[in-house]
Design a protein around this motif. Structure first.
Motif, short mmCIF file in Angstrom:
data_model
loop_
_atom_site.label_atom_id
_atom_site.label_comp_id
_atom_site.label_asym_id
_atom_site.label_seq_id
_atom_site.Cartn_x
_atom_site.Cartn_y
_atom_site.Cartn_z
N THR A 64 0.84 -1.21 0.00
CA THR A 64 0.00 0.00 0.00
C THR A 64 0.87 1.25 0.00
O THR A 64 0.36 2.35 -0.15
CB THR A 64 -0.93 0.02 1.23
N SER A 65 2.17 1.07 0.13
CA SER A 65 3.12 2.19 0.13
C SER A 65 3.45 2.63 -1.30
O SER A 65 3.35 1.84 -2.24
CB SER A 65 4.40 1.76 0.84
N ASP A 66 3.87 3.87 -1.41
CA ASP A 66 4.34 4.37 -2.71
C ASP A 66 5.85 4.21 -2.86
O ASP A 66 6.38 4.33 -3.95
CB ASP A 66 3.97 5.85 -2.88
N SER A 67 6.53 3.91 -1.75
CA SER A 67 7.99 3.95 -1.80
C SER A 67 8.69 2.72 -1.21
O SER A 67 9.92 2.66 -1.22
CB SER A 67 8.48 5.20 -1.07
N LYS A 68 7.96 1.75 -0.69
CA LYS A 68 8.60 0.57 -0.10
C LYS A 68 9.22 -0.28 -1.21
O LYS A 68 8.51 -0.88 -2.01
CB LYS A 68 7.59 -0.26 0.69
N ALA B 297 -1.29 -0.22 -3.65
CA ALA B 297 -2.31 -1.22 -3.96
C ALA B 297 -3.67 -0.81 -3.39
O ALA B 297 -3.76 -0.34 -2.26
CB ALA B 297 -1.90 -2.57 -3.40
N GLY B 298 -4.71 -0.96 -4.21
CA GLY B 298 -6.07 -0.65 -3.79
C GLY B 298 -6.42 0.83 -3.85
O GLY B 298 -7.51 1.22 -3.43
N ARG B 299 -5.51 1.64 -4.35
CA ARG B 299 -5.75 3.09 -4.43
C ARG B 299 -5.81 3.52 -5.89
O ARG B 299 -5.24 2.87 -6.76
CB ARG B 299 -4.63 3.85 -3.71
#
Length: 107
Positions: free
Chosen positions: A47-51, A79-81
């Motif tokens: 769900t992260s943009d940077s992981k 994810a999911g966005r």
């Protein structure tokens, strides 16, 4: 099957391995129809943009090593966005061997 369809002019099929239940396969999607060259795709999401790190099971790692260029990872960020994005990592092991990518293998 909603997730099994013909692509590339009917020459390849796409099969979601976990559509009905967890298959325990070391990949999530199989692309191609034997005897053609198959592609094994593992999807890793966050769900992260940077992981940038993600885990591979030992079974996934062994399969990636055996399949070489045929094994790909699709890394899903956000994810999911609505602003989700996908990065395709072709030939994962080649990237690892060149030092482009570091991976964690869960034993």
């Amino acid at each position: 099957d909603r997730y099994q369809r013909r692509v590339h002019g009917g020459k390849e099929s796409v099969t979601w391995m976990n559509e009905k239940e967890e298959s325990r396969k070391p990949y999530d999607i199989l692309v191609g129809t034997p005897p053609s060259r198959l592609r094994y795709i593992e999807v890793k999401s966050t769900t992260s943009d940077s992981k940038t790190t993600f885990e591979l099971s030992s079974h996934e790692y062994v399969t990636a090593t055996q399949k070489g260029e045929q094994y790909e990872v699709f890394r899903v960020f956000n994810a999911g966005r609505p602003d989700g994005r996908v990065v395709r990592i072709a030939n994962l092991i080649g990237h690892v061997e060149r030092g482009d990518i570091a991976i964690w293998v869960a034993l």
